[in-house]
Motif scaffolding. Structure first.
Motif, PDB file in Angstrom:
ATOM      1  N   ARG A   1     -17.114 -27.281  42.389  1.00 48.24           N
ATOM      2  CA  ARG A   1     -18.203 -27.041  43.348  1.00 48.24           C
ATOM      3  C   ARG A   1     -19.511 -27.548  42.769  1.00 48.24           C
ATOM      4  O   ARG A   1     -19.847 -27.263  41.624  1.00 48.24           O
ATOM      5  CB  ARG A   1     -18.328 -25.556  43.677  1.00 48.24           C
ATOM      6  CG  ARG A   1     -19.418 -25.265  44.709  1.00 48.24           C
ATOM      7  CD  ARG A   1     -19.525 -23.789  45.015  1.00 48.24           C
ATOM      8  NE  ARG A   1     -20.056 -23.038  43.882  1.00 48.24           N
ATOM      9  CZ  ARG A   1     -20.247 -21.721  43.871  1.00 48.24           C
ATOM     10  NH1 ARG A   1     -19.895 -21.011  44.934  1.00 48.24           N
ATOM     11  NH2 ARG A   1     -20.742 -21.108  42.818  1.00 48.24           N
ATOM     12  N   SER A   2     -20.245 -28.286  43.588  1.00 50.74           N
ATOM     13  CA  SER A   2     -21.616 -28.661  43.278  1.00 50.74           C
ATOM     14  C   SER A   2     -22.531 -28.026  44.312  1.00 50.74           C
ATOM     15  O   SER A   2     -22.257 -28.108  45.519  1.00 50.74           O
ATOM     16  CB  SER A   2     -21.793 -30.186  43.318  1.00 50.74           C
ATOM     17  OG  SER A   2     -21.082 -30.810  42.284  1.00 50.74           O
ATOM     18  N   ARG A   3     -23.602 -27.405  43.856  1.00 48.46           N
ATOM     19  CA  ARG A   3     -24.617 -26.904  44.772  1.00 48.46           C
ATOM     20  C   ARG A   3     -25.570 -28.052  45.109  1.00 48.46           C
ATOM     21  O   ARG A   3     -26.058 -28.746  44.221  1.00 48.46           O
ATOM     22  CB  ARG A   3     -25.411 -25.765  44.127  1.00 48.46           C
ATOM     23  CG  ARG A   3     -24.584 -24.522  43.826  1.00 48.46           C
ATOM     24  CD  ARG A   3     -24.209 -23.769  45.073  1.00 48.46           C
ATOM     25  NE  ARG A   3     -23.826 -22.399  44.793  1.00 48.46           N
ATOM     26  CZ  ARG A   3     -23.317 -21.575  45.684  1.00 48.46           C
ATOM     27  NH1 ARG A   3     -23.111 -21.998  46.925  1.00 48.46           N
ATOM     28  NH2 ARG A   3     -22.987 -20.341  45.365  1.00 48.46           N
ATOM     29  N   VAL A   4     -25.837 -28.241  46.386  1.00 44.90           N
ATOM     30  CA  VAL A   4     -26.768 -29.270  46.847  1.00 44.90           C
ATOM     31  C   VAL A   4     -27.972 -28.565  47.442  1.00 44.90           C
ATOM     32  O   VAL A   4     -27.817 -27.666  48.289  1.00 44.90           O
ATOM     33  CB  VAL A   4     -26.121 -30.197  47.892  1.00 44.90           C
ATOM     34  CG1 VAL A   4     -27.116 -31.236  48.382  1.00 44.90           C
ATOM     35  CG2 VAL A   4     -24.879 -30.871  47.312  1.00 44.90           C
TER      36      VAL A   4
ATOM     37  N   VAL B   1     -22.301 -34.848  51.794  1.00 45.86           N
ATOM     38  CA  VAL B   1     -23.243 -33.749  52.034  1.00 45.86           C
ATOM     39  C   VAL B   1     -24.679 -34.226  51.818  1.00 45.86           C
ATOM     40  O   VAL B   1     -25.578 -33.944  52.632  1.00 45.86           O
ATOM     41  CB  VAL B   1     -22.909 -32.546  51.127  1.00 45.86           C
ATOM     42  CG1 VAL B   1     -24.035 -31.518  51.155  1.00 45.86           C
ATOM     43  CG2 VAL B   1     -21.594 -31.913  51.562  1.00 45.86           C
ATOM     44  N   CYS B   2     -24.924 -34.962  50.742  1.00 47.80           N
ATOM     45  CA  CYS B   2     -26.271 -35.470  50.483  1.00 47.80           C
ATOM     46  C   CYS B   2     -26.715 -36.427  51.589  1.00 47.80           C
ATOM     47  O   CYS B   2     -27.865 -36.377  52.051  1.00 47.80           O
ATOM     48  CB  CYS B   2     -26.319 -36.162  49.128  1.00 47.80           C
ATOM     49  SG  CYS B   2     -26.194 -35.041  47.705  1.00 47.80           S
TER      50      CYS B   2
ATOM     51  N   PRO C   1     -16.269 -33.823  54.391  1.00 44.77           N
ATOM     52  CA  PRO C   1     -15.011 -34.404  53.906  1.00 44.77           C
ATOM     53  C   PRO C   1     -14.071 -33.377  53.287  1.00 44.77           C
ATOM     54  O   PRO C   1     -12.879 -33.649  53.141  1.00 44.77           O
ATOM     55  CB  PRO C   1     -15.477 -35.421  52.858  1.00 44.77           C
ATOM     56  CG  PRO C   1     -16.868 -35.779  53.261  1.00 44.77           C
ATOM     57  CD  PRO C   1     -17.448 -34.507  53.814  1.00 44.77           C
ATOM     58  N   ALA C   2     -14.587 -32.192  52.941  1.00 45.20           N
ATOM     59  CA  ALA C   2     -13.724 -31.164  52.367  1.00 45.20           C
ATOM     60  C   ALA C   2     -12.750 -30.597  53.385  1.00 45.20           C
ATOM     61  O   ALA C   2     -11.700 -30.055  53.007  1.00 45.20           O
ATOM     62  CB  ALA C   2     -14.574 -30.039  51.777  1.00 45.20           C
ATOM     63  N   ILE C   3     -13.059 -30.703  54.670  1.00 42.97           N
ATOM     64  CA  ILE C   3     -12.185 -30.130  55.692  1.00 42.97           C
ATOM     65  C   ILE C   3     -11.660 -31.148  56.693  1.00 42.97           C
ATOM     66  O   ILE C   3     -10.738 -30.853  57.448  1.00 42.97           O
ATOM     67  CB  ILE C   3     -12.896 -28.993  56.464  1.00 42.97           C
ATOM     68  CG1 ILE C   3     -14.196 -29.494  57.101  1.00 42.97           C
ATOM     69  CG2 ILE C   3     -13.145 -27.806  55.542  1.00 42.97           C
ATOM     70  CD1 ILE C   3     -14.829 -28.525  58.053  1.00 42.97           C
ATOM     71  N   GLY C   4     -12.267 -32.365  56.715  1.00 41.71           N
ATOM     72  CA  GLY C   4     -11.828 -33.377  57.668  1.00 41.71           C
ATOM     73  C   GLY C   4     -11.366 -34.653  57.008  1.00 41.71           C
ATOM     74  O   GLY C   4     -10.271 -35.136  57.255  1.00 41.71           O
TER      75      GLY C   4
END
Length: 446
Positions: free
Chosen positions: A322-325, A293-294, A346-349
């Motif tokens: 969960r981390s908030r970005v 995500v970052c 990467p959480a869904i794929g």
């Protein structure tokens, strides 16, 4: 509340105000008139239509409920450039949009850019009627193209006249899942072999389960139960008259407000009797998502995105890490650009993203409707939020197809991953026989 709404519909002043807003606008320009309906702690599920397109979004713990009925304007797309196409279409809508207050568009898209059934692969729509209740303030927004205001106003009462019937169908006995479960475990083991060989770090595999009933499933009833079960999640739905895609997701894909962007890095799952979130497998899985995500947001930002330490996040009976970005994006960055950069996380794929996508395509991964795609709300100013479409069911008459997935990484145990998907499927299984009856909400009749 419904009486106030009907008075607004029938009042000659409503059309007159729309025409005043539309003065000088191109015939295709969206025109939106927002009217206050007063104060009430109201949801809008009793008005869910039987045979018109609709969108539903609710955050129960924020006292926020929205029901959109009908499409004033909409555009569909598919293929690798589908999100860019929606971005261009939305920019065109916003350029000429005439409005007297806040106005919104809704959007949704599938995980795979090539999946076109039974919902459009990617859809963006400005609703004809938008009913809102936010912190007790209720409003309605009527929208139509500038060139057909009178025709649209004549259609609106019909959509409110035939609400869907909320029912509790009796489910038929389920067929044994043994063969399907064995096949899914075989896919997990195939993923583990390629992870061990260093070809990929993570693969997310989805499972589906079909439930049949003696009469049609009711989207309103399922949503009503999800509101009670998942008050901290986004409860969502889109229907097209034949199918309803409903669910409750704990995961934000991305939110844009001005130049501030927020995204969730969410992975790792625990439930009563499972491994703790502190286990190495869950921490590793979540770290991969934070990293990706970052990296996806960084090209749009003047300074590197910042990720908060991982916290436990409850979603009904499940817990996630969960981390908030958060970051500040450069001027001119659009919400759809951020969505294109992030999807699929990467959480869904899986991870690395390209290698995981190639693996899923080679192994014929199938995901119905918009499961693990996203569903979003956009403002006329270009801000908005997309959430990952998780914990979902695709309703079609007497059939409900439930879907859930699990992330496979080094050290994953196939039986444990199967149990994780079963726990996730339980969210919708529990909602298919609801005790909540939305039609009893007296506040709408005030």
């Amino acid at each position: 509340m419904i009486h106030t709404l009907r008075r607004c519909l029938s009042a000659p002043a409503t059309l007159a105000r729309l025409e005043a807003l539309a003065a000088g606008a191109p015939a295709s320009a969206p025109v939106s008139l927002r009217l206050s309906l007063g104060r009430a702690e109201s949801d809008w599920l009793p008005l869910l239509p039987a045979d018109a397109p609709y969108w539903y979004r609710a955050r129960p713990d924020h006292h926020e409920y929205r029901l959109a009925i009908g499409h004033a304007l909409h555009v569909t797309s598919a293929g690798p450039n589908r999100l860019a196409a929606l971005d261009n279409a939305f920019a065109g809508f916003c350029r000429d949009w005439r409005r007297n207050g806040p106005a919104f568009a809704f959007a949704g898209f599938a995980f795979d850019a090539g999946n076109n059934a039974p919902l459009p692969n990617a859809l963006l729509a400005i609703p004809a009627i938008l009913l809102e209740s936010v912190a007790g303030e209720c409003s309605v927004t009527f929208s139509a193209p500038a060139g057909r205001l009178a025709q649209s106003a004549a259609e609106w009462p019909q959509w409110l006249a035939t609400p869907a019937i909320a029912s509790t169908p009796r489910q038929r006995p389920s067929r044994p899942e043994t063969l399907a479960e064995r096949a899914w475990i075989g896919r997990v083991n195939a993923a583990l072999r390629d992870i061990e060989a260093g070809r990929v770090d993570k693969i997310v595999l989805a499972r589906s389960r079909k439930i049949e009933a003696d009469s049609p499933f009711s989207a309103a009833s399922v949503l009503g139960q999800l509101l009670t079960q998942q008050p901290a999640s986004l409860v969502y739905a889109h229907g097209n008259g034949q199918h309803s895609f409903v669910g409750a997701t704990p995961e934000r894909l991305v939110r844009l407000a001005g130049n501030r962007v927020d995204a969730d890095a969410l992975a790792g799952t625990s439930w009563p009797g499972s491994l703790a979130l502190s286990e190495t497998k869950n921490r590793h899985e979540q770290a991969l998502v934070v990293q990706a995500v970052c990296a996806a947001l960084a090209p749009f930002c003047a300074t590197p995105p910042l990720a908060e330490p991982a916290q436990e996040h409850a979603a009904g009976q499940l817990l996630h890490l969960r981390s908030r970005v958060a970051a500040t994006v450069r001027p001119g960055t659009t919400l759809f650009e951020l969505v294109r950069a992030l999807h699929p996380t990467p959480a869904i794929g899986g991870f690395p993203v390209a290698a995981a996508q190639a693996w899923l395509a080679a192994h014929n991964e199938q995901r119905s409707g918009w499961y693990s795609g996203a569903i979003g709300l956009l403002t006329a100013e270009g801000d908005g939020e997309f959430s990952v479409a998780l914990r979902s069911a695709l309703l079609a008459g007497n059939t409900a197809e439930l879907q859930a997935g699990a992330g496979i990484v080094a050290g994953s145990d196939a039986a444990h991953e199967l149990a994780e998907t079963t726990a996730k499927l339980g969210t919708l299984l529990a909602a298919l026989a609801p005790s909540i009856r939305p039609e009893s909400d007296d506040s709408l009749r005030a």
